[in-house]
Enzyme design. Structure first.
Site, PDB file in Angstrom:
ATOM      1  CB  SER A 172      63.574  -4.589 -13.567  1.00 28.59           C
ATOM      2  OG  SER A 172      62.617  -4.522 -12.264  1.00 28.59           O
ATOM      3  CE1 TYR A 228      59.257  -2.075 -16.285  1.00 35.66           C
ATOM      4  CE2 TYR A 228      59.596  -3.491 -14.488  1.00 35.66           C
ATOM      5  CZ  TYR A 228      60.170  -2.454 -15.029  1.00 35.66           C
ATOM      6  OH  TYR A 228      61.313  -1.871 -14.891  1.00 35.66           O
TER       7      TYR A 228
END
Length: 258
Positions: free
Chosen positions: A137, A150
């Site tokens: 990401s 995350y």
């Protein structure tokens, strides 16, 4: 690496970005396409198969948190088609309050799948080389306060991928490792930023982040399919706001081997 005639595995291929990438990949005339997912969507598998009858599509119910599920699923692929040419690790969640589940799916499961799959692809063992694409990401490149857990999982994916993507390993195994970093994309995972954040204090900045410009999953999926074919060992790519760009990370330290 062209994918025509190749055997490809997509872990998490029924998610939003994953499924859009799967549709793009079906145009590549793969020999076999294995979709591993905890989701059971037979209509999506049928739709994929209908896109290209030349490619045989298989679905495997898959629990990335289980080493046995990983081992069995990969062994089944080898039993069916002998070789694995591409492995795409795309399973992921964003739910910061559940630290263990976030780490087990986003990082530990990805590591276990890679470590189980790479030897099966190793040209010095039973494979013929290939490519592993790990989906990280943009939050694996830069911190994001409302999604700290995350972020930690995706920073882990980045460190792991860069380490096993070292030229030393590639020259031995013939397996390239590429990292793909989506930016904010219109998926339920993106929407979780505004509801499943790290602290109570995170709510304000979570909502602000969630309202910023995004991209469609179709665009990100097309970028991912392009990266799979790049076969560029050590490559890191960002897909953000409709643009695909290669990233060169800042190097602060390098190990010295004697």
């Amino acid at each position: 690496m062209g994918l025509s005639g190749k055997n490809v595995i997509f872990v998490g291929g029924l998610g939003f970005i994953g499924y859009e990438a799967c549709k793009q990949l079906m145009a590549k005339n793969m020999a076999s396409f294995f979709v591993f997912d905890v989701l059971d969507k037979p209509e999506n598998i049928k739709a994929l198969q209908a896109l290209n009858p030349k490619t045989k599509v298989y679905y495997t119910k898959f629990d990335i948190t289980s080493k046995q599920s990983i081992k069995s699923a990969l062994a089944d692929v080898v039993a069916k088609v002998k070789y694995i040419d591409a492995l795409i690790n795309g399973a992921g969640i964003l739910t910061d309050p559940n630290v263990e589940l976030t780490m087990n799916i986003n990082l530990i499961g990805l590591i276990n799948t890679t470590l189980e799959g790479l030897p099966l692809m190793d040209k010095n063992k039973q494979g013929r080389g290939g490519v592993i694409v790990n989906i990280a990401s943009v939050l694996g490149l830069e911190p994001c306060p409302p999604a700290a857990v995350y972020c930690a999982s995706k920073f882990g994916v980045m460190g792991f991928s860069r380490s096993i993507g070292d030229p030393y390993y590639y020259n031995i195994t013939g397996v390239a490792v590429v990292t793909f970093c989506p930016g904010l994309t219109e998926t339920p995972l993106k929407n979780n930023i505004g509801s499943k954040y790290t602290f109570e204090y995170s709510k304000k900045i979570s909502e602000e982040l969630n309202s910023t410009k995004t991209q469609k999953p179709e665009v990100c999926g097309a970028h991912l399919a392009q990266v799979v074919e790049s076969h560029e060992n050590g490559g890191i790519y960002i897909s953000n706001q409709g643009t695909l760009a290669k990233v060169t990370p800042t190097v602060y330290w390098q190990p010295t081997y004697h």
